[in-house]
Design an enzyme around this catalytic site. Structure first.
Site: not given
Ligand code: AMP
Length: 282
Positions: A30-31, A34-35, A37, A150, A153, A176, A187
């Site tokens: 969802m953009g 961060h590290e 992603h 997640d 998910q 991470v 968030r």
């Molecule tokens: P989001 O943009 O929050 O929907 O996350 C996109 C993808 O990044 C999802 O597969 C998340 O599980 C993954 N993600 C989010 N935060 C982290 C993190 N801290 N470490 C590893 N993967 C993450």
């Protein structure tokens, strides 16, 4: 790196890559990158020739009182980060590109989506599985990488691909964290300085659960009671959305811990809802 906003254009590009025998890796996000992603991008690069990242804040996975409108967005920044991480294509559709006015088809994965966040965020996983299946049909990846941050998910997507015979390999990426243990999340941007400190209680709670499980505690009710004491004794006062111990494969609640257990928490730090988890092998 190319930025593609139209799904038909992306489909054409993918056809060309496939003709050349290229393996497509996919990282849906969802953009507000961060590290966490970017670690998924590294993983995708290891197993694919071409890495597609989607950046799409998916309205149908947000409840009416959730943060869809204020979810952080910064495409210019994301573009730079994605390019430096080695993404080949960003798919950046508008909401109208993904959902036309007559849209009416949803994917509902049942069992694994019902507890934890599924119980607290009605319709959330229906929105997630629907958009992920659409994205899979547009990107046609050989493999897609999802973060264990997640964890539920990941299980919902794994179950969906299994049940609906979707030919995409689902790859799990590790969580991470910041140096002090806070899991990276888009968030986290919402947190004030004091909330940022308070947010450490998610990781601290999970490490506490791990320590008492390692010491032999197997009773979920007792663990929950001890966690409440732990939070109080450490002057943490998050609003608890849930603290659960579930079987990782089925996401069913466990009264007595056994097998691959997911300890998962969702806490409100101020108005910000954060989640974190830890996997325990019993
Ligand atoms: P989001 O943009 O929050 O929907 O996350 C996109 C993808 O990044 C999802 O597969 C998340 O599980 C993954 N993600 C989010 N935060 C982290 C993190 N801290 N470490 C590893 N993967 C993450």
């Amino acid at each position: 790196m190319r930025v593609v906003k139209a799904k038909d254009e992306l489909k054409q590009i993918i056809v060309e890559y496939k003709k050349q025998g290229k393996r497509i890796g996919f990282v849906p996000t969802m953009g507000y990158l961060h590290e966490g992603h970017l670690s998924l991008v590294s993983k995708a690069k290891e197993i694919a020739d071409i890495v597609v990242m989607s950046i799409f804040v998916n309205p149908i996975q947000f409840g009416p009182n959730e943060d869809f409108d204020k979810y952080p967005r910064d495409f210019a920044r994301d573009e730079k980060l994605a390019e430096s991480a080695g993404v080949d294509i960003i798919f950046y559709p508008s909401v109208a590109e993904m959902y036309n006015d007559s849209f009416q088809t949803y994917v509902d994965v049942e069992g694994v989506s019902k507890n934890l966040c599924g119980a607290k965020r009605e319709g959330h996983f229906r929105g997630v599985s629907t958009v992920v299946l659409k994205l899979f049909n547009i990107v046609k990846p050989d493999a897609a990488v999802f973060g264990i941050k997640d964890a539920q998910q990941v299980r919902v997507i794994e179950k969906m691909t299994e049940d609906l015979d979707v030919d995409v390999e689902i790859v799990r990426g590790e969580i991470v964290r910041e140096k002090d243990g806070l899991a990276l999340s888009s968030r986290n941007k919402y947190l004030s300085e004091t909330e940022r400190q308070e947010a450490l209680c998610l990781r601290q709670t999970l490490l506490f659960v791990k320590s008492i499980v390692l010491a032999g505690e197997r009773n979920t009710q007792k663990i929950k009671e001890k966690v409440l004491d732990f939070l109080k004794n450490n002057n943490y006062s998050p609003k608890i959305d849930y603290i659960e111990l579930v079987d990782f494969a089925t996401m069913k609640k466990l009264e007595i811990l056994e097998g691959d257990v997911l300890a998962a928490v969702a806490f409100y730090i101020g108005k910000t809802r954060l989640i974190d988890n830890i996997l325990l092998k019993i």
